[in-house]
Write a protein that holds these residues in place. Structure first.
Motif, PDB file in Angstrom:
ATOM      1  N   CYS A 107       0.737  -1.191  -0.066  1.00 22.35           N
ATOM      2  CA  CYS A 107      -0.063  -0.019   0.175  1.00 22.35           C
ATOM      3  C   CYS A 107       0.840   1.297   0.013  1.00 22.35           C
ATOM      4  CB  CYS A 107      -0.899   0.045   1.309  1.00 22.35           C
ATOM      5  SG  CYS A 107      -2.049  -1.182   1.274  1.00 22.35           S
ATOM      6  N   ARG A 108       0.310   2.306  -0.217  1.00 22.27           N
ATOM      7  CA  ARG A 108       1.079   3.422  -0.066  1.00 22.27           C
ATOM      8  C   ARG A 108       1.523   3.912   1.116  1.00 22.27           C
ATOM      9  NH1 ARG A 108      -2.313   7.551  -4.208  1.00 22.27           N
ATOM     10  NH2 ARG A 108      -2.496   6.288  -6.017  1.00 22.27           N
TER      11      ARG A 108
ATOM     12  N   ARG B 213       7.443  -1.897  -3.952  1.00 22.99           N
ATOM     13  CA  ARG B 213       6.528  -2.669  -4.562  1.00 22.99           C
ATOM     14  C   ARG B 213       6.983  -4.372  -4.715  1.00 22.99           C
ATOM     15  NH1 ARG B 213       4.983   0.610 -10.086  1.00 22.99           N
ATOM     16  NH2 ARG B 213       4.089   2.280  -9.295  1.00 22.99           N
TER      17      ARG B 213
END
Ligand code: A2P
Length: 263
Positions: A152-153, A198
């Motif tokens: 997630c960010r 990522r």
């Protein structure tokens, strides 16, 4: 509970909302009644939504609860101008949602060949179908190791997955079944956290192989992927590069993909 539906709802069920949890200003989850006789395979999605101007406004949502659960659970983003989520985010217990009880989807065991390790790659609300899969006993009957990744960010967006895995470990029956087979790797990309980056980068630079005990291997590994279109394409390319074949319900393969709910 089986609720008598008005004519406009032919073939659909009106279900009472039993709980709502706001995780961040971008995400929330809710639970609702499960219609009597409604069966689904863990990982599938349904069309669910609200009655707006006497018409059903529905979107595809993964069922986050496992197939044995009494209630249905959904995990959603909030889009300020999204036709459905701008309304759905204001749900309260006692409200009603409308559902077409025809579950479908490819993030299911039937679409994968047998294997030893199961990788579940997710970003954002793409973790929803895997919340179902990792609470299904069949997953641990079929695989020796289950690796759930969630990227997630921001840090708080990981809470849904962290709470979910903590609840599994705290549940007497599930924890016995899951044992030490489940590995949860939670990463952020835009805010500092213990694990960053990522998962596509983790695959390429060997961090995932190190965490999971070896790189992706088409002979032993099976993969389910759920996230944005860009994320799906990149993970799919990595699976193909590793020599894996895409599966479907009619022709099981090594990996399967599905887009997470977007609006
Ligand atoms: P990033 O912050 O580097 O864009 P989103 O909310 O945009 O769907 O993103 C959710 C998470 O998915 C973010 O952490 C984002 O990283 C990551 N992400 C976005 N695109 C990809 C991709 N192509 N492959 C892997 N992860 C991605």
């Amino acid at each position: 509970m089986n609720i008598e539906a008005p004519k406009a709802l032919k073939g659909m069920s009106l279900l009472g909302v039993t709980g709502v949890h706001h995780w961040t200003d971008r995400t929330f989850s809710f639970t609702c009644e499960r219609p009597q006789g409604f069966r689904f395979r863990s990982g599938e999605f349904v069309m669910i939504g609200l009655m707006v101007d006497d018409k059903p406004l529905l979107r595809a949502y993964s069922i986050a609860s496992p197939n044995w659960a009494e209630e249905l659970e959904f995990y959603s983003i909030k889009v300020a101008d999204g036709p459905l989520t701008s309304r759905l985010q204001h749900l309260k217990p006692g409200d009603q949602v409308v559902m077409r009880p025809k579950p479908v989807g490819t993030l299911v065991h039937d679409a994968l060949r047998p294997g030893r390790r199961l990788f579940l790659f997710s970003t954002g609300t793409g973790i929803a179908p895997f919340a179902s899969v990792i609470r299904d006993p069949e997953t641990y009957e079929k695989f020796e190791q289950v690796i759930l990744t969630h990227t997630c960010r921001e840090v708080r967006e990981l809470d849904y997955g962290l709470d979910l895995v903590a609840a599994i470990r705290g549940d007497e029956l599930l924890s016995e079944l899951v044992g030490d087979k489940l590995l949860h790797i939670a990463t952020t990309t835009r805010q500092e956290s213990p694990r960053m980056g990522r998962m596509t980068d983790w695959i390429r630079d060997g961090r995932l192989a190190e965490a999971a005990g070896g790189p992706l291997d088409p002979d032993t590994d099976r993969v389910m992927i759920c996230g944005s279109m860009a994320m799906l394409q990149e993970h799919k390319a990595l699976c193909l590069e590793a020599g894996m074949e895409e599966g479907s319900n009619s022709e099981p393969g090594d990996f399967v993909i599905e887009k997470a709910f977007v609006d």
